[in-house]
Design a protein around this motif. Structure first.
Motif, PDB file in Angstrom:
ATOM      1  N   MET A   1       0.894  -1.133   0.009  1.00  0.00           N
ATOM      2  CA  MET A   1       0.055  -0.088   0.034  1.00  0.00           C
ATOM      3  C   MET A   1       0.647   1.149   0.033  1.00  0.00           C
ATOM      4  O   MET A   1       1.594   1.273   0.996  1.00  0.00           O
ATOM      5  N   GLY A   2       0.730   2.051  -0.665  1.00  0.00           N
ATOM      6  CA  GLY A   2       1.570   3.361  -1.080  1.00  0.00           C
ATOM      7  C   GLY A   2       1.387   4.315   0.180  1.00  0.00           C
ATOM      8  O   GLY A   2       0.395   4.116   0.823  1.00  0.00           O
ATOM      9  N   GLU A   3       2.164   5.332   0.289  1.00  0.00           N
ATOM     10  CA  GLU A   3       2.089   6.414   1.317  1.00  0.00           C
ATOM     11  C   GLU A   3       0.933   7.278   1.224  1.00  0.00           C
ATOM     12  O   GLU A   3       0.781   7.519  -0.084  1.00  0.00           O
ATOM     13  N   GLY A   4       0.721   8.056   1.823  1.00  0.00           N
ATOM     14  CA  GLY A   4      -0.263   9.198   1.694  1.00  0.00           C
ATOM     15  C   GLY A   4       0.567  10.475   1.053  1.00  0.00           C
ATOM     16  O   GLY A   4       1.410  10.480   0.948  1.00  0.00           O
ATOM     17  N   ALA A   5      -0.433  11.172   0.427  1.00  0.00           N
ATOM     18  CA  ALA A   5       0.174  12.446  -0.613  1.00  0.00           C
ATOM     19  C   ALA A   5       1.011  13.233   0.581  1.00  0.00           C
ATOM     20  O   ALA A   5       1.950  13.686  -0.088  1.00  0.00           O
ATOM     21  N   ALA A   6       0.568  13.528   1.899  1.00  0.00           N
ATOM     22  CA  ALA A   6       1.510  14.362   2.745  1.00  0.00           C
ATOM     23  C   ALA A   6       2.393  13.420   3.323  1.00  0.00           C
ATOM     24  O   ALA A   6       2.058  12.289   3.621  1.00  0.00           O
ATOM     25  N   VAL A   7       3.535  14.087   3.503  1.00  0.00           N
ATOM     26  CA  VAL A   7       4.520  13.462   4.393  1.00  0.00           C
ATOM     27  C   VAL A   7       4.856  14.029   5.629  1.00  0.00           C
ATOM     28  O   VAL A   7       5.070  15.146   5.734  1.00  0.00           O
ATOM     29  N   PRO A   8       4.488  13.252   6.883  1.00  0.00           N
ATOM     30  CA  PRO A   8       4.706  13.789   8.038  1.00  0.00           C
ATOM     31  C   PRO A   8       6.041  14.182   8.391  1.00  0.00           C
ATOM     32  O   PRO A   8       6.963  13.909   7.867  1.00  0.00           O
ATOM     33  N   ALA A   9       6.072  15.429   9.269  1.00  0.00           N
ATOM     34  CA  ALA A   9       7.447  16.005   9.757  1.00  0.00           C
ATOM     35  C   ALA A   9       8.367  14.685  10.313  1.00  0.00           C
ATOM     36  O   ALA A   9       7.811  14.021  11.111  1.00  0.00           O
ATOM     37  N   GLY A  10       9.525  14.947   9.778  1.00  0.00           N
ATOM     38  CA  GLY A  10      10.451  14.015  10.413  1.00  0.00           C
ATOM     39  C   GLY A  10      10.730  12.831   9.549  1.00  0.00           C
ATOM     40  O   GLY A  10      11.533  11.886  10.168  1.00  0.00           O
ATOM     41  N   ARG A  11       9.981  12.532   8.531  1.00  0.00           N
ATOM     42  CA  ARG A  11       9.799  11.046   7.707  1.00  0.00           C
ATOM     43  C   ARG A  11      10.541  11.078   6.591  1.00  0.00           C
ATOM     44  O   ARG A  11      10.439  12.427   5.994  1.00  0.00           O
ATOM     45  N   LEU A  12      11.390  10.212   6.212  1.00  0.00           N
ATOM     46  CA  LEU A  12      11.808  10.121   4.714  1.00  0.00           C
ATOM     47  C   LEU A  12      10.656   9.911   4.085  1.00  0.00           C
ATOM     48  O   LEU A  12       9.748   9.153   3.991  1.00  0.00           O
ATOM     49  N   PRO A  13      10.615  10.640   2.738  1.00  0.00           N
ATOM     50  CA  PRO A  13       9.723  10.545   1.600  1.00  0.00           C
ATOM     51  C   PRO A  13       9.820   9.405   0.990  1.00  0.00           C
ATOM     52  O   PRO A  13      10.864   8.850   0.934  1.00  0.00           O
TER      53      PRO A  13
ATOM     54  N   VAL B   1       2.803  -0.124 -13.949  1.00  0.00           N
ATOM     55  CA  VAL B   1       1.814  -1.041 -14.438  1.00  0.00           C
ATOM     56  C   VAL B   1       0.214  -0.914 -13.633  1.00  0.00           C
ATOM     57  O   VAL B   1      -0.688  -0.412 -14.257  1.00  0.00           O
ATOM     58  N   LEU B   2       0.465  -1.356 -12.524  1.00  0.00           N
ATOM     59  CA  LEU B   2      -0.754  -1.350 -11.429  1.00  0.00           C
ATOM     60  C   LEU B   2      -1.032   0.180 -11.126  1.00  0.00           C
ATOM     61  O   LEU B   2      -2.285   0.615 -11.039  1.00  0.00           O
ATOM     62  N   LEU B   3      -0.008   0.911 -10.981  1.00  0.00           N
ATOM     63  CA  LEU B   3       0.049   2.325 -10.370  1.00  0.00           C
ATOM     64  C   LEU B   3      -0.691   2.573  -9.122  1.00  0.00           C
ATOM     65  O   LEU B   3      -1.859   1.874  -8.948  1.00  0.00           O
ATOM     66  N   ARG B   4      -0.361   3.635  -8.496  1.00  0.00           N
ATOM     67  CA  ARG B   4      -0.980   4.043  -7.252  1.00  0.00           C
ATOM     68  C   ARG B   4      -2.331   4.743  -7.488  1.00  0.00           C
ATOM     69  O   ARG B   4      -2.442   5.156  -8.526  1.00  0.00           O
ATOM     70  N   SER B   5      -3.180   5.031  -6.332  1.00  0.00           N
ATOM     71  CA  SER B   5      -4.343   5.838  -6.394  1.00  0.00           C
ATOM     72  C   SER B   5      -3.909   7.324  -6.528  1.00  0.00           C
ATOM     73  O   SER B   5      -2.755   7.568  -6.346  1.00  0.00           O
ATOM     74  N   ALA B   6      -4.926   8.051  -6.819  1.00  0.00           N
ATOM     75  CA  ALA B   6      -4.627   9.456  -6.932  1.00  0.00           C
ATOM     76  C   ALA B   6      -4.012  10.238  -5.492  1.00  0.00           C
ATOM     77  O   ALA B   6      -3.403  10.898  -5.781  1.00  0.00           O
ATOM     78  N   ASP B   7      -4.261   9.505  -4.429  1.00  0.00           N
ATOM     79  CA  ASP B   7      -4.130  10.038  -3.320  1.00  0.00           C
ATOM     80  C   ASP B   7      -2.402   9.496  -3.005  1.00  0.00           C
ATOM     81  O   ASP B   7      -2.056   9.860  -1.994  1.00  0.00           O
ATOM     82  N   GLY B   8      -1.957   8.979  -3.834  1.00  0.00           N
ATOM     83  CA  GLY B   8      -0.726   8.278  -3.612  1.00  0.00           C
ATOM     84  C   GLY B   8      -0.493   6.827  -2.800  1.00  0.00           C
ATOM     85  O   GLY B   8       0.573   6.232  -2.848  1.00  0.00           O
ATOM     86  N   THR B   9      -1.952   6.309  -2.511  1.00  0.00           N
ATOM     87  CA  THR B   9      -1.823   4.968  -1.894  1.00  0.00           C
ATOM     88  C   THR B   9      -1.689   3.832  -2.995  1.00  0.00           C
ATOM     89  O   THR B   9      -2.127   4.141  -4.002  1.00  0.00           O
ATOM     90  N   PHE B  10      -1.184   2.704  -2.363  1.00  0.00           N
ATOM     91  CA  PHE B  10      -1.350   1.388  -3.141  1.00  0.00           C
ATOM     92  C   PHE B  10      -2.436   0.519  -2.773  1.00  0.00           C
ATOM     93  O   PHE B  10      -2.051  -0.099  -1.699  1.00  0.00           O
TER      94      PHE B  10
END
Length: 327
Positions: free
Chosen positions: A1-13, A120-129
């Protein structure tokens, strides 16, 4: 599952890092393949005795064991018996083709999964998988990687059984990895190198349904829903779940794969006990009961847990050190 669109502070993108090394930038697929293979080799060597124990347990109970066959009870009893009767170093018998297998298998499945996820399968619009895409991607990646690695798996299984054959008074079949490869090729031709490929691929699809799908999903769920950072704690927790699910999903197919690969055969098919994966499954359940499909579950789980932990932490850290984006 992919990450959300926003990256919380202190985390690696999770998006590709702009600081990627020149080699990773020029050859991203080659770099990711090499990093996956290195991490898998470390995990394989550390946990290989548990794989040998699992293989021996899965063979026990076959009708052809015959008189004089050495039977051990349980994971610990099997490991101790192998060390006592054959020598402690025999717990690593077959490690060479196992490492070679993971260079092909793990390198291939990891690259395939990322390509399926990103292109190929691609993430959703919000960046999640989505989970259904992770399931499909994991199974497809595992099947692709294992098909190409099947000959090395066949060599590994046959080498792992040599110690038992000697104790049963049978003549050794192989003297080493290259001899085993040559013998299989001479008896069965190129087709013989892919003996048992069907249950092998089926098992790999189920393993990666548990491993890749679970790890990817749990990791990004933890990053989105908890305060955990993208570090070894998050990687370790995700790998614990992935190892358990992978062992539960894959053990029946692993038993079938091991028994088909260990049966003797020649170019004409003489000596074959099982005609197909389904035939092996049916014979095993009829003769030994459904529980026989979970022979070796404990060593499988006991191996997959530290294997997953060692692999994923090593893999993520190597990627970070070399400037490749987080998985």
């Amino acid at each position: 599952m992919g990450e959300g669109a926003a990256v919380p502070a202190g985390r690696l993108p999770i998006a590709p890092s702009s600081s990627s090394s020149s080699s990773a930038s020029l050859h991203p697929l080659v770099a990711k393949f090499a990093l996956s293979a290195c991490a898998a080799a470390v995990a394989e060597i550390v946990t290989f005795p548990l794989d040998l124990t699992k293989t021996r347990l899965q063979i026990q109970g076959e009708a052809r064991s015959g008189p004089g066959g050495v039977e051990y009870r349980g994971m610990v009893g099997t490991a101790v018996g192998i060390a006592r009767e054959e020598g402690a170093l025999k717990l690593w018998q077959g490690a060479t083709p196992a490492v070679c297998r993971h260079i092909v298998y793990t390198g291939g499945r990891m690259v395939a999964y990322e390509q399926l996820r990103e292109r190929v399968l691609l993430r959703s619009a919000d960046g999640t998988f989505p989970v259904w895409k992770a399931v499909l991607g994991g199974m497809m990646a595992g099947a692709i990687g294992q098909f190409f690695a099947s000959p090395t798996d066949l060599v590994k299984v046959q080498m792992q059984m040599e110690g038992r054959r000697r104790l049963e008074g049978k003549a050794p079949r192989v003297r080493g990895a290259w001899h085993a490869f040559a013998q299989i090729l001479s008896r069965g031709g190129m087709r013989g190198l892919w003996a048992g490929w069907a249950p092998n691929v089926q098992r790999a699809a189920l393993v990666n349904l548990g491993d890749l799908t679970t790890y990817d999903t749990v990791k990004h769920l933890l990053l989105r829903r908890t305060t955990l950072q993208d570090n070894w704690v998050c990687h370790g927790l995700s790998s614990v779940f992935s190892g358990l699910v992978a062992a539960t999903m894959s053990t029946p197919a692993d038993v079938v794969k091991t028994r088909i690969m260990n049966q003797p055969t020649d170019r004409n098919g003489r000596g074959v006990l099982y005609r197909s994966s389904l035939d092996c499954l049916t014979q095993t359940v009829r003769a030994e009961g459904f529980v026989a499909l979970y022979k070796g579950f404990l060593p499988t789980w006991a191996r997959m847990a530290p294997w997953s932990l060692t692999f994923w932490i090593t893999f993520e850290q190597i990627r970070r050190l070399t400037g490749v984006s987080s998985f």
